[in-house]
Design an enzyme around this catalytic site. Structure first.
Site, PDB file in Angstrom:
ATOM      1  N   GLN A  84       2.689  -5.995  -3.214  1.00  0.00           N
ATOM      2  CA  GLN A  84       3.067  -6.092  -1.790  1.00  0.00           C
ATOM      3  C   GLN A  84       4.327  -5.251  -1.523  1.00  0.00           C
ATOM      4  O   GLN A  84       4.567  -4.290  -2.239  1.00  0.00           O
ATOM      5  CB  GLN A  84       3.251  -7.549  -1.352  1.00  0.00           C
ATOM      6  CG  GLN A  84       1.944  -8.338  -1.303  1.00  0.00           C
ATOM      7  CD  GLN A  84       1.492  -8.877  -2.638  1.00  0.00           C
ATOM      8  OE1 GLN A  84       2.228  -9.539  -3.315  1.00  0.00           O
ATOM      9  NE2 GLN A  84       0.246  -8.605  -3.010  1.00  0.00           N
ATOM     10  N   LYS A 112       2.132   2.093  -5.213  1.00  0.00           N
ATOM     11  CA  LYS A 112       2.888   1.603  -6.369  1.00  0.00           C
ATOM     12  C   LYS A 112       2.134   1.839  -7.678  1.00  0.00           C
ATOM     13  O   LYS A 112       2.731   2.171  -8.697  1.00  0.00           O
ATOM     14  CB  LYS A 112       3.183   0.099  -6.210  1.00  0.00           C
ATOM     15  CG  LYS A 112       4.100  -0.219  -5.046  1.00  0.00           C
ATOM     16  CD  LYS A 112       4.321  -1.719  -4.878  1.00  0.00           C
ATOM     17  CE  LYS A 112       3.116  -2.464  -4.347  1.00  0.00           C
ATOM     18  NZ  LYS A 112       2.704  -2.142  -2.993  1.00  0.00           N
ATOM     19  N   ASP A 151       0.809  -1.219   0.000  1.00  0.00           N
ATOM     20  CA  ASP A 151       0.000   0.000   0.000  1.00  0.00           C
ATOM     21  C   ASP A 151       0.844   1.272   0.000  1.00  0.00           C
ATOM     22  O   ASP A 151       0.461   2.278   0.594  1.00  0.00           O
ATOM     23  CB  ASP A 151      -0.983   0.011   1.188  1.00  0.00           C
ATOM     24  CG  ASP A 151      -1.911  -1.194   1.148  1.00  0.00           C
ATOM     25  OD1 ASP A 151      -2.250  -1.631   0.030  1.00  0.00           O
ATOM     26  OD2 ASP A 151      -2.279  -1.695   2.217  1.00  0.00           O
ATOM     27  N   GLY A 207      -3.812  -4.490  -4.373  1.00  0.00           N
ATOM     28  CA  GLY A 207      -4.866  -3.520  -4.678  1.00  0.00           C
ATOM     29  C   GLY A 207      -4.201  -2.261  -5.185  1.00  0.00           C
ATOM     30  O   GLY A 207      -3.740  -1.446  -4.395  1.00  0.00           O
ATOM     31  N   HIS A 208      -4.072  -2.118  -6.492  1.00  0.00           N
ATOM     32  CA  HIS A 208      -3.364  -0.972  -7.054  1.00  0.00           C
ATOM     33  C   HIS A 208      -4.364   0.005  -7.655  1.00  0.00           C
ATOM     34  O   HIS A 208      -5.255  -0.385  -8.399  1.00  0.00           O
ATOM     35  CB  HIS A 208      -2.338  -1.440  -8.091  1.00  0.00           C
ATOM     36  CG  HIS A 208      -1.263  -2.306  -7.483  1.00  0.00           C
ATOM     37  ND1 HIS A 208      -0.280  -2.922  -8.195  1.00  0.00           N
ATOM     38  CD2 HIS A 208      -1.038  -2.645  -6.187  1.00  0.00           C
ATOM     39  CE1 HIS A 208       0.509  -3.602  -7.370  1.00  0.00           C
ATOM     40  NE2 HIS A 208       0.061  -3.450  -6.148  1.00  0.00           N
TER      41      HIS A 208
HETATM   42  P1  IMO Z   1      -0.405  -4.168  -2.482  1.00  0.00           P
HETATM   43  O1  IMO Z   1       0.181  -4.725  -3.754  1.00  0.00           O
HETATM   44  C1  IMO Z   1      -0.730  -4.553   1.850  1.00  0.00           C
HETATM   45  C2  IMO Z   1      -0.654  -8.659   3.473  1.00  0.00           C
HETATM   46  C3  IMO Z   1      -1.906  -9.208   4.128  1.00  0.00           C
HETATM   47  C4  IMO Z   1      -1.282 -10.127   5.160  1.00  0.00           C
HETATM   48  C5  IMO Z   1      -0.085 -10.725   4.414  1.00  0.00           C
HETATM   49  C6  IMO Z   1      -0.348 -12.083   3.778  1.00  0.00           C
HETATM   50  O2  IMO Z   1      -1.715  -3.510  -2.637  1.00  0.00           O
HETATM   51  O3  IMO Z   1       0.607  -3.306  -1.785  1.00  0.00           O
HETATM   52  P2  IMO Z   1      -1.714 -12.887   1.646  1.00  0.00           P
HETATM   53  O4  IMO Z   1      -3.163 -12.771   1.297  1.00  0.00           O
HETATM   54  O5  IMO Z   1      -0.795 -12.255   0.646  1.00  0.00           O
HETATM   55  O6  IMO Z   1      -1.304 -14.290   1.968  1.00  0.00           O
HETATM   56  O7  IMO Z   1      -1.554 -12.053   3.021  1.00  0.00           O
HETATM   57  O8  IMO Z   1       0.230  -9.779   3.414  1.00  0.00           O
HETATM   58  N1  IMO Z   1      -0.840  -8.158   2.098  1.00  0.00           N
HETATM   59  C7  IMO Z   1      -0.820  -6.850   1.756  1.00  0.00           C
HETATM   60  N2  IMO Z   1      -0.743  -5.727   2.518  1.00  0.00           N
HETATM   61  N3  IMO Z   1      -0.767  -4.435   0.506  1.00  0.00           N
HETATM   62  C8  IMO Z   1      -0.813  -5.542  -0.270  1.00  0.00           C
HETATM   63  O9  IMO Z   1      -0.693  -5.488  -1.610  1.00  0.00           O
HETATM   64  C9  IMO Z   1      -0.892  -6.818   0.350  1.00  0.00           C
HETATM   65  N4  IMO Z   1      -0.981  -8.101  -0.104  1.00  0.00           N
HETATM   66  C10 IMO Z   1      -0.923  -8.904   0.972  1.00  0.00           C
HETATM   67  O10 IMO Z   1      -2.659  -8.184   4.721  1.00  0.00           O
HETATM   68  O11 IMO Z   1      -0.775  -9.390   6.240  1.00  0.00           O
HETATM   69 MG    MG Z   2      -3.083  -2.582  -1.381  1.00  0.00          MG
END
Ligand code: IMO
Ligand code: MG
Length: 475
Positions: free
Chosen positions: A239, A15, A12, A39-40
């Site tokens: 992530q 990106k 978050d 979530g982009h």
């Molecule tokens: P973007 O790309 C923030 C976190 C989840 C959890 C951990 C594992 O939008 O930055 P998962 O479902 O991947 O097995 O969850 O990773 N998580 C994220 N936190 N932004 C994301 O993606 C995330 N994708 C997974 O909240 O702590």
């Molecule tokens: Mg996100």
């Protein structure tokens, strides 16, 4: 050439916006890991596009590729493509034949496993999209790949091996009676998710649609050919570094490698090709976290976040006074930055920028430059703080310890910066870096010095033209 975009924190970081800004001069935008846990957000012409799977560049007519390192839920992919078409776009998406497929069982297992862990307060807080169980089956050499959806015999064989195995796990190990649970995913009831015939029919139909739309490719060959033809490829990480399965705070991580090394492995491009290009770390001017795990610079660390934040938390307007309470600052930043989960709407945990984390991220990915988002969100605070180093068991350390237990014991040494005022950000963005308040510049220059990396871009809002670009990695 390539430009790789990597989250430097806990996801978050914004990106999507940076991919949009720098991707302007790319021909292809490829994801190399993760799935619809991402979530982009891209804002274009006042329209907000929330993408979880389709690479962010697709909003601007770039070719989007989902690389072999991704885990792909075809139900989400087609929903997203259909939604974008309804919004008047015509996204061109290619999907690696070597990418892994998320099946309804994976989502079922993700949710069941979290439930079991929560009995011992060990839940990761996953997104429930089946990411972890799909990667488990990948390394367990029993996964279903995109290419298998195009071959009936192979698909059936894979499902006949995988689904009974998963059924035994759920029934015999977890002791769940499938007929009596009401969990349902992607149109499958729990019982159907384990039924070879039902899954086979739906997933071969997905395969047909993929083939009809000409989406499956050998991603490495596809991307290498484009580079050989002189095109520019952007590699979009999902992530962030501290969620990396190797470099993150295990076990509170995702099941893939967001760090830059995987941009090669997960796209099929050579490491030298990726290494010849640029690697841009994306940083939010503060920190947010969804899910469990340590966060040394967390504001209001002992305040429990519940869904109705107004009742337990601080007073947003008190944050700009002389000595605000940490929870008031957290509330302020959360409101100004819209730090609520895009799916669940739950408040995100908020903290000060954490330099040990950024030093760790810059090393793990070898950033050639970085982008700082949401600098506008901190405006109005009298004092902006930064975690410069940690105290751990009587020692001062400058990077993130290798274990989550030790990280959880770290106390931040905070540095204070004078805050900057709320201004007309559009005007500042239009004028450029020198128009930014000197206190904001001092803050950014301190960060650049500490991680020994130049600032390429500064985000002052969600739209592309609300970003100051100091250096363009493609130029
Ligand atoms: P973007 O790309 C923030 C976190 C989840 C959890 C951990 C594992 O939008 O930055 P998962 O479902 O991947 O097995 O969850 O990773 N998580 C994220 N936190 N932004 C994301 O993606 C995330 N994708 C997974 O909240 O702590
Ligand atoms: Mg996100």
């Amino acid at each position: 050439m390539t430009v790789t975009i990597v989250g430097a924190q806990l996801g978050d970081e914004g990106k999507g916006g940076i991919v949009d800004v720098f991707g302007e001069s790319a021909d292809v935008v490829a994801r190399y890991q993760g799935g619809d846990n991402a979530g982009h957000t891209v804002v274009h012409d006042g329209e907000t596009y929330k993408l979880s799977l389709v690479p962010s560049g697709a909003v601007r007519g770039k070719v989007g590729v989902l690389g072999n390192g991704c885990v792909v839920n075809p139900a989400t992919l087609f929903d997203e493509i259909d939604d974008l078409r309804e919004m008047g776009l015509d996204p061109e998406v290619r999907l690696a034949k070597r990418a892994q497929v998320i099946l309804p069982v994976h989502r079922f297992l993700d949710n069941v496993a979290e439930d079991v862990r929560s009995d011992d307060d060990l839940e990761v807080g996953t997104t429930g999209r089946g990411i972890g169980p799909t990667y488990e089956d990948k390394v367990g050499r029993r996964g279903v790949r995109v290419a298998d959806l195009l071959d009936d015999e192979c698909l059936r064989e894979r499902l006949e091996y995988l689904l009974p195995l998963k059924r035994r796990l759920v029934e015999d190990v977890y002791g769940i009676d499938l007929a009596s649970t009401d969990l349902a995913f992607d149109g499958f009831t729990a019982a159907e998710a384990f039924d070879v015939e039902a899954v086979f029919e739906q997933y071969r139909a997905y395969g047909e649609r993929l083939a009809e739309e000409g989406m499956p490719v050998a991603a490495g060959e596809f991307l290498t050919d484009r580079i050989d033809a002189g095109e520019r490829v952007m590699l979009e990480g999902a992530q962030g570094t501290l969620l990396d399965i190797d470099h993150g705070n295990y076990p509170f991580v995702t099941s893939s490698n967001p760090t830059a090394g995987y941009a090669a492995t997960g796209s099929g491009l050579g490491v030298t090709t990726v290494g010849d290009g640029e690697v841009v770390g994306v940083v939010k001017a503060y920190l947010s976290r969804v899910g469990s795990g340590p966060m040394p610079t967390e504001l209001g660390r002992n305040v429990e976040l519940v869904d109705d934040v107004s009742e337990v938390e601080g007073d947003e307007s008190a944050a700009t006074e002389a000595n605000p309470e940490p929870e008031d600052i957290a509330t302020y930043i959360r409101e100004e930055g819209g730090e609520y989960g895009t799916v669940t709407g739950r408040p995100r945990r908020v903290g000060w920028l954490d330099l040990p984390m950024l030093r760790h991220a810059a090393r793990a990915s070898g950033f050639t430059g970085f982008a700082v988002n949401h600098v506008d969100v901190l405006a109005g605070l009298e004092t902006v703080r930064v975690g410069h180093s940690y105290d751990l068991d009587g020692e001062t350390i400058e990077t993130v310890p290798a274990t989550t237990q030790r990280w959880g014991r770290c106390e931040p040494n905070l540095r204070s910066f004078e805050g900057w005022p709320e201004v007309d950000w559009d005007a500042v963005a239009a004028e450029g870096y020198d128009a930014l308040h000197e206190n904001a510049r001092a803050y950014l220059e301190y960060v650049a010095d500490e991680i020994d990396t130049p600032v390429y871009a500064i985000g002052l809002g969600a739209e592309r033209d609300q970003t100051i670009v100091r250096e363009h990695p493609f130029e």
